[in-house]
Design a protein around this motif. Structure first.
Motif, PDB file in Angstrom:
ATOM      1  N   MET A   9       2.354   3.991   8.095  1.00 53.67           N
ATOM      2  CA  MET A   9       3.042   3.074   8.992  1.00 53.67           C
ATOM      3  C   MET A   9       4.204   3.839   9.614  1.00 53.67           C
ATOM      4  N   TYR A  10       4.281   3.856  10.926  1.00 50.52           N
ATOM      5  CA  TYR A  10       5.203   4.755  11.622  1.00 50.52           C
ATOM      6  C   TYR A  10       6.649   4.624  11.139  1.00 50.52           C
ATOM      7  N   GLY A  11       7.185   3.411  11.095  1.00 47.96           N
ATOM      8  CA  GLY A  11       8.595   3.244  10.767  1.00 47.96           C
ATOM      9  C   GLY A  11       8.906   3.158   9.288  1.00 47.96           C
ATOM     10  N   SER A  12       7.901   3.287   8.442  1.00 48.85           N
ATOM     11  CA  SER A  12       8.112   3.166   6.995  1.00 48.85           C
ATOM     12  C   SER A  12       8.619   4.484   6.400  1.00 48.85           C
ATOM     13  N   PRO A  13       9.763   4.464   5.688  1.00 47.21           N
ATOM     14  CA  PRO A  13      10.241   5.698   5.066  1.00 47.21           C
ATOM     15  C   PRO A  13       9.338   6.192   3.944  1.00 47.21           C
ATOM     16  N   TRP A  14       8.565   5.295   3.322  1.00 50.15           N
ATOM     17  CA  TRP A  14       7.611   5.731   2.305  1.00 50.15           C
ATOM     18  C   TRP A  14       6.514   6.572   2.963  1.00 50.15           C
ATOM     19  N   SER A  15       6.087   6.167   4.142  1.00 54.54           N
ATOM     20  CA  SER A  15       5.116   6.958   4.890  1.00 54.54           C
ATOM     21  C   SER A  15       5.748   8.236   5.425  1.00 54.54           C
TER      22      SER A  15
END
Length: 233
Positions: A9-15
């Motif tokens: 997911m673009y805005g996810s810091p985990w990604s």
């Protein structure tokens, strides 16, 4: 090695922490974008849960960012993202867990609150989605802000006079912490591309607090010196 696919997911810091680690190790992969509220059923069918990132490679499905980084370290050990000494590894792991399981989740609560307060139907729709998925209340948001403030204070003191969180090398602790700090103040556009309305969602008053300016300046240096590429959709 066969095809490597990352569902992110673009805005996810985990990604973002996983994408960053792959870029740092210069390991190419196929990207599949995940849209919250749209792709959950497909991810759940694949993994048994609805969270991203997910790694799919050689018949394996790995649905956890830490497990993905473990796989990456085993598959592409150089350049290393863990310190050599057992003591430094333990400290790096501790900071990683603080970022993943405290800084990140509390930041998500705070973003949910900001989305719910924005005078925009689409933003509020997203806020209601995340509020229902993760649980949200104004009280929880204020408690989260207190916790984040304590963590940022600890980060400020830890980083004083230091280039990295642990030892004298760039590690998973730096990647993870830098990525999670996006939830309070996004990295500059030259490092991480976000449209202005979205960028404002990622801005909290703790991110603008001069007390923590050094922490966010450190985060920006990590992006400048070690991200290796501009993050784009």
């Amino acid at each position: 090695m066969g095809t490597i696919k990352l569902i992110t997911m673009y805005g996810s810091p985990w990604s973002e922490r996983v994408r960053w680690a792959f870029a740092f190790k210069k390991l190419p992969y196929e990207k599949q974008n995940y849209e919250a509220g749209v792709d959950e059923a497909a991810v759940k069918k694949l993994t048994g849960q609805t969270m991203v990132p997910v790694l799919v490679t050689d018949g394996k499905v790995i649905p956890d960012s830490s497990a993905i980084l473990d796989w990456l370290e085993e598959t592409r050990p150089e350049p290393a993202l863990l310190p050599k000494s057992a003591k430094d590894r333990a400290t790096a792991t501790l900071w990683e867990e603080v970022a993943l399981n405290a800084l990140g989740p509390h930041g998500r609560v705070m973003i949910t609150g900001r989305l719910l307060r924005i005078d925009d139907p689409e933003a509020q729709k997203s806020g209601k989605y995340f509020a229902e998925k993760y649980g949200y209340s104004p009280f929880e948001e204020e408690q989260s802000r207190l916790t984040v403030t304590r963590i940022l204070t600890s980060l400020k003191e830890t980083l004083s006079g230091r280039e990295y969180l642990v030892g004298d090398t760039f590690t998973r602790a730096d990647i993870t912490t830098a990525a999670m700090l996006m939830l309070f103040k996004a990295a500059p556009q030259e490092f991480f591309v976000l449209q202005p309305p979205v960028r404002m969602v990622y801005l909290d008053k703790v991110g603008e607090d001069p007390t923590f300016a050094e922490v966010f300046a450190w985060r920006d240096r990590m992006y400048k010196d070690h991200r290796g590429e501009v993050v784009k959709p």
